[in-house]
Scaffold this active site. Structure first.
Site, PDB file in Angstrom:
ATOM      1  N   ASP A   1      62.581   7.812  19.411  1.00  0.00           N
ATOM      2  CA  ASP A   1      62.312   8.279  20.768  1.00  0.00           C
ATOM      3  C   ASP A   1      63.648   8.694  21.369  1.00  0.00           C
ATOM      4  OD1 ASP A   1      61.858   8.701  23.408  1.00  0.00           O
ATOM      5  OD2 ASP A   1      60.672   6.884  23.748  1.00  0.00           O
TER       6      ASP A   1
ATOM      7  N   TYR B   1      61.098   1.613  26.217  1.00  0.00           N
ATOM      8  CA  TYR B   1      60.061   2.293  26.983  1.00  0.00           C
ATOM      9  C   TYR B   1      59.755   3.619  26.314  1.00  0.00           C
ATOM     10  CZ  TYR B   1      57.700   4.505  30.983  1.00  0.00           C
ATOM     11  OH  TYR B   1      56.794   5.142  31.792  1.00  0.00           O
TER      12      TYR B   1
ATOM     13  N   LYS C   1      63.066  14.659  29.313  1.00  0.00           N
ATOM     14  CA  LYS C   1      64.251  14.663  30.186  1.00  0.00           C
ATOM     15  C   LYS C   1      65.128  15.926  30.031  1.00  0.00           C
ATOM     16  CE  LYS C   1      63.776   9.884  31.306  1.00  0.00           C
ATOM     17  NZ  LYS C   1      63.146   8.876  30.476  1.00  0.00           N
TER      18      LYS C   1
HETATM   19  C1  LIG Z   1      61.637   8.462  30.289  1.00  0.00           C
HETATM   20  C2  LIG Z   1      61.282   8.035  28.940  1.00  0.00           C
HETATM   21  C3  LIG Z   1      60.008   8.276  28.402  1.00  0.00           C
HETATM   22  C4  LIG Z   1      58.888   8.824  29.211  1.00  0.00           C
HETATM   23  O1  LIG Z   1      59.140  10.131  29.643  1.00  0.00           O
HETATM   24  P1  LIG Z   1      58.304  10.707  30.904  1.00  0.00           P
HETATM   25  O2  LIG Z   1      58.754  12.137  30.968  1.00  0.00           O
HETATM   26  O3  LIG Z   1      58.746   9.880  32.069  1.00  0.00           O
HETATM   27  O4  LIG Z   1      56.885  10.559  30.615  1.00  0.00           O
HETATM   28  C5  LIG Z   1      59.792   7.953  27.074  1.00  0.00           C
HETATM   29  N1  LIG Z   1      60.751   7.414  26.325  1.00  0.00           N
HETATM   30  C6  LIG Z   1      61.986   7.164  26.801  1.00  0.00           C
HETATM   31  C7  LIG Z   1      63.031   6.588  25.916  1.00  0.00           C
HETATM   32  C8  LIG Z   1      62.273   7.444  28.135  1.00  0.00           C
HETATM   33  O5  LIG Z   1      63.477   7.150  28.619  1.00  0.00           O
END
Ligand SMILES: *Cc1c(COP(=O)(O)O)cnc(C)c1O
Length: 428
Positions: A238, A143, A266
């Site tokens: 990511d 994601y 995060k």
């Molecule tokens: C949570 C998450 C996102 C998206 O971050 P948001 O602050 O919710 O937009 C992108 N990549 C990873 C791996 C995530 O866990």
């Protein structure tokens, strides 16, 4: 009793789609009503019915040192009296960038945004602008936020709600997103060969956390790095989940692989809305105002968010033993759960790296989205609710990693293990 939460959820549904501002919170895949939180302190969440929970999600990562950390609270309180946003540069933004660069290998320039979604979306645009190519490869079950191009075979809430194709995303956008199974380098090689000279980037969660926690197989990330070097593809890690969690230098440092671009979210904002993307100078210089790849934000680098993130990251940088402590706590939990579940009549796979851990109800190892999706979700639902009823707040989806926080004490760990033991007895 959850009467207040039930009443609030009924009311929320009158005004907010599905009663929530982010889908996984609605408990759809585990059933029942979401719990409305009133406050949090240390490792605990307190709901509107005054129930207390050991928090195993830490706001999906940010509260790595526990809720309402005194230093972070004090820093925000001091900043808030000076105004909350100026729309003009501040010294705090320089300090934040310097601090991140001092913690993370391989970041020459870094740009602040307001969420992980923005960070990943901007990193892909930048990779496209830099390479002049349009396609990119992502992995099934990873994601990267909810920008259009990423909502193809995505993990997290899309996996939770079993959404395969998202209405509203045009074919033109989706066709440039190529998808490979996690931990399968042959499929990556095939995609690269079939789209030779057309791939701008490969984006990956170096440790996946959005299909439960899934570790990269030995050599997998190294092989991707090699392909990117050979084919002039931008490698984007990511690290929205793994950044500042797997260690001060994130997955890049722990696994000893340099990405070209890296995205954060995060933890970086300590619970305020912050994201960032950064990396090699040559690529980052393509961003406006230096280059033509446009990217902007009214609230980007917001002073409240910066002071919160700066204070948390400083704590993490100055006290590296915090990671040892948190990893040891998570390991103790891992071992305890493993022992307890070995007595169960059902099979469990526990995946863990550092303080990311997840319990999969499966006989087979869970190494990619297909094996995560094949787990026993009925049992997960039962386990989730059994924990909730016993004061433990797990992620309300089998497709999410647990995130522990360092305010967790031995008594909390013992309680989570005891509840697992009781759960095995009830279900044996
Ligand atoms: C949570 C998450 C996102 C998206 O971050 P948001 O602050 O919710 O937009 C992108 N990549 C990873 C791996 C995530 O866990």
């Amino acid at each position: 009793m959850n009467l207040n939460s039930e009443a609030l959820f009924a009311e929320a549904k009158q005004h907010i789609p599905g009663g929530v501002n982010s889908p996984v919170r609605a408990f759809k895949s585990v059933g029942g009503n979401p719990i409305f939180i009133k406050k949090a302190a240390g490792t605990y969440l307190f709901d509107e019915d005054d129930n207390k929970y050991i928090d195993c999600i830490a706001s999906w990562g940010p509260m790595i040192l526990g809720h309402a950390h005194p230093k972070i609270t004090a820093a925000i309180q001091e900043q808030v009296t000076k105004g909350t946003s100026y729309g003009a540069p501040t010294e705090l933004e320089i300090k934040m960038a310097q601090l991140i660069k001092s913690m993370v290998p391989n970041v020459d320039l870094i740009r602040m945004v307001n969420s992980g979604t923005e960070a990943c979306m901007s990193a892909i645009r930048l990779a496209r602008g830099y390479t002049g190519k349009n396609k990119f490869i992502k992995f099934d079950g990873c994601y990267h936020g909810h920008a259009d191009a990423f909502l193809v075979k995505a993990g997290s809430g899309m996996a939770t709600l079993n959404i395969q194709n998202v209405p509203g995303i045009s074919d033109a956008v989706a066709k440039d997103t190529l998808v490979a199974p996690y931990n399968n380098i042959e499929e990556v090689q095939k995609l690269v060969a079939a789209n030779k000279g057309e791939i701008a980037a490969i984006i990956i969660e170096p440790v996946a956390g959005n299909m439960g926690c899934i570790l990269p197989a030995p050599g997998f990330l190294e092989a991707i790095r090699k392909i990117c070097d050979e084919e002039k593809i931008v490698l984007i890690f990511d690290e929205v989940m793994t950044g500042f969690r797997l260690g001060a230098g994130g997955a890049q440092q722990l696994l000893n692989i340099d990405a070209d671009l890296v995205t954060y979210g995060k933890i970086i904002g300590a619970g305020l809305p912050v994201g960032a993307f950064g990396g090699k100078k040559e690529i980052m210089e393509c961003i406006a105002p230096l280059g033509k790849v446009y990217q902007a934000g009214t609230l980007s680098g917001n002073p409240l968010a910066m002071i919160a993130g700066f204070t948390l990251l400083s704590e993490l940088k100055n006290n590296p033993s915090l990671y040892d402590e948190l990893n040891a706590k998570t390991e103790a939990l891992h071992k305890g759960l493993e022992t307890v579940f070995s007595t169960a009549k059902f099979s469990v796979q526990i995946n863990r790296l550092g303080s990311m851990i997840s319990v999969h109800f499966s006989e087979k190892p869970v190494t990619d989205f297909a094996s995560a999706a094949a787990c026993n979700n009925e049992l997960f639902k039962k386990y989730f609710h059994y924990n909730l009823d016993n004061g433990i707040y797990l992620p309300p989806s089998a497709f999410e990693s647990w995130f522990l926080n360092n305010a967790l004490e031995q008594s909390d760990i013992d309680h989570i293990i005891k509840v697992a033991k009781d759960f095995c007895e009830v279900n044996n």
